[in-house]
Design an enzyme around this catalytic site. Structure first.
Site, mmCIF file in Angstrom:
data_model
loop_
_atom_site.group_PDB
_atom_site.id
_atom_site.type_symbol
_atom_site.label_atom_id
_atom_site.label_comp_id
_atom_site.label_asym_id
_atom_site.label_seq_id
_atom_site.Cartn_x
_atom_site.Cartn_y
_atom_site.Cartn_z
ATOM 1 N N HIS A 158 75.526 40.114 42.537
ATOM 2 C CA HIS A 158 76.518 41.032 41.450
ATOM 3 C C HIS A 158 75.195 41.773 40.781
ATOM 4 O O HIS A 158 75.484 43.182 40.649
ATOM 5 C CB HIS A 158 77.104 40.095 40.477
ATOM 6 N N ASP A 167 68.872 74.864 45.965
ATOM 7 C CA ASP A 167 69.202 73.281 46.365
ATOM 8 C C ASP A 167 68.004 72.495 45.834
ATOM 9 O O ASP A 167 67.264 72.915 45.090
ATOM 10 C CB ASP A 167 69.023 73.356 47.990
ATOM 11 N N TRP A 169 69.073 37.992 40.037
ATOM 12 C CA TRP A 169 68.653 39.250 40.636
ATOM 13 C C TRP A 169 66.901 39.408 40.287
ATOM 14 O O TRP A 169 66.296 40.262 40.783
ATOM 15 C CB TRP A 169 69.191 40.553 39.635
ATOM 16 N N SER A 218 64.099 54.477 49.061
ATOM 17 C CA SER A 218 65.296 55.552 48.820
ATOM 18 C C SER A 218 64.970 56.032 47.426
ATOM 19 O O SER A 218 64.882 57.561 47.215
ATOM 20 C CB SER A 218 66.493 54.934 48.971
ATOM 21 N N SER A 219 65.039 55.172 46.549
ATOM 22 C CA SER A 219 64.661 55.852 45.173
ATOM 23 C C SER A 219 63.489 56.647 45.048
ATOM 24 O O SER A 219 63.324 57.556 44.047
ATOM 25 C CB SER A 219 64.849 54.677 44.062
ATOM 26 N N HIS A 267 61.442 45.898 32.964
ATOM 27 C CA HIS A 267 61.793 46.493 31.927
ATOM 28 C C HIS A 267 62.004 47.969 32.093
ATOM 29 O O HIS A 267 62.816 48.778 31.369
ATOM 30 C CB HIS A 267 60.896 45.868 30.700
ATOM 31 N N GLU A 285 62.746 49.517 34.520
ATOM 32 C CA GLU A 285 64.051 49.558 35.196
ATOM 33 C C GLU A 285 65.320 49.853 34.133
ATOM 34 O O GLU A 285 66.267 50.612 34.866
ATOM 35 C CB GLU A 285 64.222 48.542 35.961
ATOM 36 N N TYR A 331 65.240 51.415 31.539
ATOM 37 C CA TYR A 331 65.215 52.444 31.002
ATOM 38 C C TYR A 331 65.427 53.710 32.114
ATOM 39 O O TYR A 331 66.234 54.612 31.922
ATOM 40 C CB TYR A 331 63.998 53.028 30.394
ATOM 41 N N SER A 390 74.151 63.284 25.594
ATOM 42 C CA SER A 390 73.511 64.440 25.093
ATOM 43 C C SER A 390 74.266 65.914 25.119
ATOM 44 O O SER A 390 74.753 66.581 24.384
ATOM 45 C CB SER A 390 71.951 64.525 25.104
ATOM 46 N N HIS A 447 58.517 40.245 26.665
ATOM 47 C CA HIS A 447 59.666 39.932 26.044
ATOM 48 C C HIS A 447 60.773 39.250 26.835
ATOM 49 O O HIS A 447 61.651 38.521 26.229
ATOM 50 C CB HIS A 447 60.216 41.128 24.912
ATOM 51 N N HIS A 448 60.489 39.448 28.077
ATOM 52 C CA HIS A 448 61.502 38.674 29.081
ATOM 53 C C HIS A 448 61.011 37.297 29.383
ATOM 54 O O HIS A 448 61.690 36.642 30.037
ATOM 55 C CB HIS A 448 61.550 39.665 30.237
ATOM 56 N N THR A 480 64.676 55.160 19.873
ATOM 57 C CA THR A 480 66.090 55.054 20.068
ATOM 58 C C THR A 480 66.813 55.573 19.016
ATOM 59 O O THR A 480 68.037 56.271 19.152
ATOM 60 C CB THR A 480 66.328 53.499 20.668
ATOM 61 N N LYS A 516 67.272 59.056 18.944
ATOM 62 C CA LYS A 516 68.260 59.477 19.664
ATOM 63 C C LYS A 516 69.715 59.497 18.996
ATOM 64 O O LYS A 516 70.582 60.204 19.040
ATOM 65 C CB LYS A 516 68.360 58.913 20.954
ATOM 66 N N ARG A 522 73.431 30.476 30.929
ATOM 67 C CA ARG A 522 74.094 31.471 32.049
ATOM 68 C C ARG A 522 73.677 30.856 33.343
ATOM 69 O O ARG A 522 72.923 29.849 33.643
ATOM 70 C CB ARG A 522 73.365 32.816 31.683
#
Lengths: 44, 527
Positions: free
Chosen positions: B79, B108, B144, B171-172, B255, B257, B259, B270, B304-305, B330, B333, B452
């Site tokens: 998931h 293009d 994950w 790909s990315s 991390h 990722e 963002y 925006s 922090h993870h 943040t 924004k 979890r």
């Protein structure tokens, strides 16, 4: 603008795109192999 | 410049288009590829969503009902991987493909064939991920994050996942190279960097993030692969390695990722808020700098993870303060979005509703992020449902709501028809209500200590889990309404004008709706 003047601009734009694309690709490959080599050769 | 653009169009030999499947297999057109990305991401969203509902069905009541614990963990792992790499990221690449060339006045993307390849790589990757469920040992079940030692010990499903991650990463990265080159090299005359639409700006910064961290993740899973099959011990203490090293490398990717997933959404919101407030975006330059600041800070907060791995207190303090710093850009924004709305001529069409929902829920997710950033609190809360609630408030309410905002905002430009506004609003309210029903209660579950990634739980958690599961089924089913609205809009509906929203600004609204197959063959001049 005539055809003969159009072509070189097109080419230079393509070349510039290719240069930037290759540079960014090289950065990605360096990071990929760099990380593995760093931990392989120097340990943690 | 005008002649150059025409020459570019001619050189591709348009007019000899293959039809049927070959059109889609061989297309280099940014709109075709954008469409494929968007449909692919929606399909993956459904697949990942079905896995989420399976998880919630198992958690509907205490005890084991549907899944063995191994299968449950496979579900949570797939998931996560499918939603992050298969649904959200491709969705925003789809938006980028469709909108960035039109927004910057380019004919293009810079590399058409590379663009086609970036998309088609996704198909084998997603097949590998999904089919890992059916191989001996089942799909990866390490979460994950793919932490060793579990990920070193799992069956061949893990190898499929590693290979899938490699392909998705390629790909990315190729997509990002394309986006950066397009934005930096193919802007129309007069489209200076500080005139770029926010969506293009946020994508430019995101693309740099992808190029910086995706190779690191690919490197980490490659080391995992060699640990599994080639006798290395990068992550095995028995051979002098360290499983915690994987966590460091993973979160150095992981991390940023977060963002990568959210920044393009910031760009969409925006633009939508500015359009439906009928005012220019408040503090455009500060928005650009805040986006860049968030991206830069994201490289320095990975610890922090992993507060509980045994890092020194000084390390914990550093990561705690560095993480809290992110609240500043943040906040800039969020306040800029609110200031844009201040005294604006507001209307509340579906894109605006999703954008407002985004601000409200993402801010809540940001605040629970600040709670978790505090080391002593996180030591108590890590690996509980509080964390699950937090990241779904940022990822679902952030990325998904902004993706819906963008889809409704640009649907008229893509299809040439206005979508059914009433159904759009119903979709928003159902999503909003069921989302909160699913995830708000998970804060309480986490605070009460429910872990979890465990398929069973103690009796005192039963009520909130039941509410959460009912919410999840509602949230999943509500998305079928979105599919119906999109198909209905493609098939017909009131004709959309070139400028479909009266407050919308930007080059894309100078083009007819639907946007022609080839646009800006003559580059516009931006004043």
């Amino acid at each position: 603008m005539s055809d003969s003047l159009m072509k070189p601009q097109q080419d230079s734009s393509d070349r510039s795109n290719l240069r930037l694309g290759l540079l960014l690709g090289a950065v990605a490959l360096t990071l990929f192999f760099g990380y593995i080599l760093r931990y392989w050769l120097m340990g943690r | 410049m005008e002649a150059t653009a025409m020459g570019h169009a001619d050189s591709h030999g348009h007019g000899h288009q293959p039809t049927g499947l070959m059109r889609w297999m061989t297309t280099t057109n940014h709109k075709d590829i954008g469409t494929m990305y968007l449909w692919f991401s929606f399909a993956m969203f459904i697949v990942g969503g079905c896995m989420a509902m399976t998880i919630r069905a198992e958690l509907f009541q205490p005890g084991l009902q549907l899944l063995e614990p191994e299968r449950f963990n496979q579900m949570t792992t797939l998931h996560g991987l499918i939603m992050v790499f298969g649904a959200i990221m491709p969705a925003f690449v789809g938006f980028a493909n469709w909108m960035i060339p039109m927004q910057i006045g380019a004919a293009d993307m810079a590399f058409g064939r590379l663009n086609n390849w970036s998309f088609w790589l996704l198909i084998p990757a997603s097949i590998l991920l999904v089919t890992s469920l059916f191989v001996p040992g089942g799909a990866p079940a390490a979460g994950w994050t793919l932490y060793p030692p579990l990920s070193v010990q799992l069956g061949m499903g893990m190898d499929l996942a590693i290979f899938a991650v490699h392909i998705l990463g390629i790909s990315s990265i190729l997509g990002s190279i394309n986006i950066i080159t397009t934005i930096l090299n193919l802007r129309a005359p007069g489209m200076t960097m500080m005139k770029l639409p926010m969506f293009a700006w946020t994508w430019l910064i995101t693309a740099f993030l992808i190029i910086a961290v995706m190779p690191v993740f690919a490197g980490a899973v490659t080391m995992l692969l060699t640990d599994r099959h080639f006798g290395t011990t990068f992550f095995s203490a028995s051979g002098g390695g360290d499983p915690v090293l994987f966590q460091h490398v993973f979160w150095f990717f992981g991390h940023p990722e977060v963002y990568i997933v959210i920044l393009p959404g910031f760009g969409v919101v925006s633009q939508v808020i500015s359009a439906f407030s009928r005012k220019p975006l408040f503090g455009y330059a500060s928005m650009v700098y805040a986006t860049a600041s968030i991206a830069i800070l994201s490289f320095f907060v990975w610890g922090h993870h992993m507060y509980t791995v045994g890092m020194p207190v000084t390390g914990q303090l550093y990561f705690m303060y560095a993480t809290m710093l992110i609240a500043i850009p943040t906040g800039v924004k969020v306040f800029n979005w609110i200031s844009t709305m201040w005294r604006g001529a507001l209307t509340f069409e579906t894109p605006m509703l999703f954008s407002l929902g985004f601000i409200f829920l993402f801010t809540m997710g940001g605040f629970s992020g600040l709670v978790l950033a505090m080391t002593p609190v996180d030591v108590q809360m890590q690996d509980t449902y509080y964390v699950v609630a937090h990241f779904h408030y940022t990822m679902v309410a952030g990325a998904l709501f902004s993706a819906f905002a963008g889809a409704y905002y640009w649907l008229p430009k893509w299809t040439g028809h206005m979508y059914d506004e009433t159904l759009g609003k119903i979709h928003f309210w159902l999503t909003m209500i069921f989302f909160n029903m699913t995830f708000f209660v998970q804060h309480f579950l986490g605070l009460a200590g429910m872990p979890r990634r465990i398929p069973d739980y103690a009796l005192q958690f039963a009520e909130f889990n039941k509410i959460s599961s009912i919410g999840a089924f509602g949230l999943g089913l509500s998305q079928l309404l979105f599919l119906y609205v999109v198909i209905k809009c493609i098939k017909g509906g009131p004709k959309a004008e070139a400028k479909s929203w009266d407050g919308a600004t930007g080059l894309e609204w100078d083009l007819p709706s639907p946007a022609p197959y080839h646009t800006w063959e003559t580059q516009p001049l931006v004043k």
